[in-house]
Design a protein around this motif. Structure first.
Motif, short mmCIF file in Angstrom:
data_model
loop_
_atom_site.label_atom_id
_atom_site.label_comp_id
_atom_site.label_asym_id
_atom_site.label_seq_id
_atom_site.Cartn_x
_atom_site.Cartn_y
_atom_site.Cartn_z
N GLU A 39 -31.37 39.40 -36.39
CA GLU A 39 -32.16 38.45 -35.45
C GLU A 39 -32.08 37.12 -35.99
O GLU A 39 -32.52 36.60 -37.08
CB GLU A 39 -33.64 39.09 -35.42
CG GLU A 39 -33.35 40.35 -34.67
CD GLU A 39 -34.79 41.19 -34.83
OE1 GLU A 39 -35.64 40.63 -35.04
OE2 GLU A 39 -34.71 42.60 -34.58
N VAL A 40 -32.47 36.04 -35.07
CA VAL A 40 -32.42 34.72 -35.28
C VAL A 40 -33.91 34.29 -35.72
O VAL A 40 -34.64 34.83 -35.02
CB VAL A 40 -31.91 33.80 -34.29
CG1 VAL A 40 -32.15 32.27 -34.28
CG2 VAL A 40 -30.80 33.83 -33.70
N ILE A 41 -34.02 33.82 -36.88
CA ILE A 41 -35.40 33.27 -36.92
C ILE A 41 -35.70 31.97 -36.49
O ILE A 41 -34.79 30.95 -36.52
CB ILE A 41 -35.37 33.22 -38.71
CG1 ILE A 41 -34.82 34.40 -39.39
CG2 ILE A 41 -36.93 32.77 -39.07
CD1 ILE A 41 -34.93 34.23 -40.99
N PRO A 42 -36.70 32.00 -35.59
CA PRO A 42 -36.91 30.81 -34.67
C PRO A 42 -37.15 29.53 -35.61
O PRO A 42 -37.84 29.67 -36.73
CB PRO A 42 -38.22 31.12 -33.91
CG PRO A 42 -38.63 32.48 -34.42
CD PRO A 42 -37.73 33.04 -35.51
N ARG A 43 -36.55 28.65 -35.11
CA ARG A 43 -36.86 27.18 -35.92
C ARG A 43 -38.29 26.97 -35.97
O ARG A 43 -39.08 26.93 -35.06
CB ARG A 43 -36.12 25.93 -34.75
CG ARG A 43 -36.07 24.89 -35.91
CD ARG A 43 -35.58 23.61 -34.93
NE ARG A 43 -36.65 23.21 -34.06
CZ ARG A 43 -36.57 22.01 -33.42
NH1 ARG A 43 -35.34 21.35 -33.14
NH2 ARG A 43 -37.46 21.88 -32.50
N ASN A 44 -38.42 26.23 -36.96
CA ASN A 44 -39.95 26.01 -37.34
C ASN A 44 -40.04 24.74 -38.33
O ASN A 44 -39.79 24.83 -39.50
CB ASN A 44 -40.82 27.07 -37.91
CG ASN A 44 -42.43 26.66 -38.23
OD1 ASN A 44 -42.60 25.59 -37.69
ND2 ASN A 44 -43.04 27.40 -38.88
N ILE A 45 -39.95 23.60 -37.75
CA ILE A 45 -39.77 22.63 -38.65
C ILE A 45 -40.76 21.22 -38.28
O ILE A 45 -41.47 21.27 -37.24
CB ILE A 45 -38.43 21.83 -38.59
CG1 ILE A 45 -37.95 21.31 -37.14
CG2 ILE A 45 -37.56 22.60 -39.13
CD1 ILE A 45 -36.70 20.28 -37.02
N ILE A 46 -40.99 20.30 -39.18
CA ILE A 46 -41.77 19.17 -39.22
C ILE A 46 -40.84 18.22 -38.19
O ILE A 46 -39.64 18.17 -38.54
CB ILE A 46 -42.31 18.53 -40.23
CG1 ILE A 46 -43.12 19.50 -40.99
CG2 ILE A 46 -43.00 17.28 -40.04
CD1 ILE A 46 -43.52 19.06 -42.33
N ARG A 47 -41.32 17.90 -37.08
CA ARG A 47 -40.42 16.83 -36.28
C ARG A 47 -40.62 15.53 -36.43
O ARG A 47 -39.69 14.42 -36.66
CB ARG A 47 -40.90 16.85 -34.70
CG ARG A 47 -40.51 18.44 -33.97
CD ARG A 47 -38.91 18.83 -34.42
NE ARG A 47 -38.15 17.75 -33.96
CZ ARG A 47 -37.72 17.69 -32.82
NH1 ARG A 47 -38.31 18.58 -31.72
NH2 ARG A 47 -36.89 17.00 -32.37
N THR A 48 -42.03 15.07 -36.96
CA THR A 48 -42.26 13.59 -36.99
C THR A 48 -43.18 13.18 -38.10
O THR A 48 -44.20 13.97 -38.31
CB THR A 48 -43.02 12.89 -35.71
OG1 THR A 48 -42.22 13.63 -34.61
CG2 THR A 48 -43.01 11.40 -35.54
N PHE A 49 -42.91 12.32 -38.82
CA PHE A 49 -44.12 11.83 -39.73
C PHE A 49 -44.45 10.28 -39.46
O PHE A 49 -43.54 9.51 -39.06
CB PHE A 49 -43.40 11.98 -41.34
CG PHE A 49 -44.20 11.06 -42.21
CD1 PHE A 49 -45.40 11.55 -42.79
CD2 PHE A 49 -43.70 9.80 -42.65
CE1 PHE A 49 -46.25 11.11 -43.68
CE2 PHE A 49 -44.67 9.31 -43.71
CZ PHE A 49 -45.79 9.79 -44.01
N VAL A 50 -45.58 10.08 -39.35
CA VAL A 50 -46.08 8.59 -39.24
C VAL A 50 -46.98 8.28 -40.07
O VAL A 50 -47.83 8.98 -40.56
CB VAL A 50 -46.78 8.75 -37.95
CG1 VAL A 50 -47.42 7.14 -37.51
CG2 VAL A 50 -45.81 8.94 -36.73
N CYS A 51 -47.04 7.25 -40.81
CA CYS A 51 -48.05 6.43 -41.83
C CYS A 51 -48.64 5.26 -41.07
O CYS A 51 -47.83 4.33 -40.30
CB CYS A 51 -47.18 6.06 -42.99
SG CYS A 51 -48.25 5.00 -44.35
N ALA A 52 -49.73 5.14 -41.07
CA ALA A 52 -50.38 4.20 -40.43
C ALA A 52 -51.35 3.08 -41.43
O ALA A 52 -52.13 4.05 -42.43
CB ALA A 52 -51.44 4.28 -39.29
N TYR A 53 -51.27 1.91 -41.70
CA TYR A 53 -52.11 1.14 -42.56
C TYR A 53 -53.33 0.39 -41.62
O TYR A 53 -52.90 -0.29 -40.95
CB TYR A 53 -51.25 0.13 -43.11
CG TYR A 53 -51.61 -0.57 -44.45
CD1 TYR A 53 -52.89 -0.66 -44.74
CD2 TYR A 53 -50.67 -1.19 -45.41
CE1 TYR A 53 -53.48 -1.38 -45.92
CE2 TYR A 53 -51.28 -1.97 -46.25
CZ TYR A 53 -52.66 -2.11 -46.74
OH TYR A 53 -52.84 -2.79 -47.68
#
Lengths: 106, 261
Positions: A39-53
């Motif tokens: 069985e396929v293990i469903p995708r579970n990833i981080i999509r976006t990283f944002v850094c704000a100053y």
């Protein structure tokens, strides 16, 4: 709740280049792997990283399935003013982690 | 080739094919942690707690240490207090003798014994995330401390059994641990340098695993590599091997959580 570790100098001189290191706890499951039963293990990833100053975005990264678990991102910025730097990771299944750090510019 | 030299060559081949592993252990001063065989980047990753992913398990372990569990409703901290004090140096002397079971137990087994006997909770399976986290947290308290497996008449037969396993050829490739890790360390196995196999940083974050893992997981990897059937998790053979490996690394400093490629 996933953990995140952020490292940057707390006090810097104005105009200095600051290195920021971020590490976040995440399995980064690719979606291409299968269990022993096929069985396929469903995708579970981080999509976006944002850094704000101080609320202004200074760095953004898109993350993809080939990126390792517990992604480590290191980048630089120029110290312009004292304030808060916030880090936000968002991803599949409503994943969202926010971390912040204060920086003092002399 | 003369008849004499041919006979000598044949005799040598026969000798090489039949000899058992000599068991030349590495002299104490020549021992090196796997850390020293790593690239500069991987070493830097281990050294900085802001880049070492093993730190996540240590932090999780700290939370679990203080969380009440089981029917008894007690946390590790209720008996053991502050782990920074009470657990300092503990991992450096494991596997250690357990009087009730009359055999040595490793750190994971000790944690599970505490869970079942004191906390009245279900034991955690091997490589379970919580067990790895607790083990990492306890072992982390000994970071920088030398491994001190004390000479003990009671554990000696187990240590000797572990040594025998280490020296014994096994698997379809008919290799003993000692052939790589005592006799050929520093040489190449395909692209990677063969380390001496000292368990100085367990549980450790292996980049290949993308996760933290126990020494037994690593030992099972090696056994699969030599095409031997690995012992099941928690097998006595593994505890004996762990005991021998820790004794073999006596005096070396613990690095938990280490990072390895």
């Amino acid at each position: 709740m996933a953990r995140a570790v952020v490292k940057l100098p707390s006090t810097v001189k104005r105009g200095e280049i600051v290195e920021i290191r971020t590490l976040v706890q995440h399995a980064m499951e690719t979606g291409f792997r299968r269990t022993q039963l096929g069985e396929v293990i469903p995708r579970n990833i981080i999509r976006t990283f944002v850094c704000a100053y101080n609320g202004k975005e200074i760095f953004r990264a898109g993350l993809h399935p080939a990126i390792a678990a517990n992604p480590l991102l290191a980048f630089t910025t120029v110290a312009t003013e004292s304030g808060t730097i916030t880090f936000t990771w968002t991803g599949d299944n409503g994943f969202s982690v926010t971390e912040s750090a204060t920086i003092t510019v002399e | 080739m003369s008849a004499g030299s041919r006979a000598r060559a044949v005799a040598w081949i026969f000798f090489a094919a039949t000899q058992t592993v000599a068991g030349a252990e590495i002299p104490l001063e020549e021992r090196r942690s796997g850390y020293e065989f790593m690239s500069r980047d991987t070493r830097a990753m281990q050294d900085d707690d802001a880049t070492n992913p093993g730190v996540f398990w240590v932090l999780d372990g700290e939370a679990l240490w203080n969380r009440k569990a089981g029917a008894a409703g007690t946390a590790c901290a209720d008996c053991h207090g502050n782990a920074r004090v009470s657990m300092k140096g503990v991992a450096a002397r494991y596997p250690a003798w357990d009087a009730a079971r009359r055999r040595p137990v490793n750190l994971e087994q000790r944690i599970n014994m505490c869970r079942t006997e004191r906390q009245k909770a279900a034991p955690l399976e091997h490589e379970n995330r919580d067990l790895l986290a607790l083990t990492a947290y306890v072992a982390h308290q000994s970071r920088g401390m030398p491994i001190t497996i004390a000479p003990d008449k009671r554990t000696e037969p187990f240590l000797n059994a572990g040594r025998a396993t280490f020296m014994r050829r096994q698997g379809q490739l008919n290799l003993a641990c000692a052939q790589c890790h005592d006799e050929r360390w520093g040489k190449k196995l395909a692209g990677t340098t063969i380390p001496q196999g000292h368990p100085t940083g367990y549980p450790l974050y292996r980049l290949e695993w993308q996760s933290l893992g126990s020494l037994q997981r690593r030992l099972r990897n090696c056994m699969i590599g030599i095409r031997a059937e690995p012992y099941p998790y928690g097998a006595m053979e593994f505890v004996e091997l762990e005991l021998y490996l820790m004794w073999r690394a006596r005096g070396m400093k613990l690095e938990t959580p280490a990072v390895r490629p």
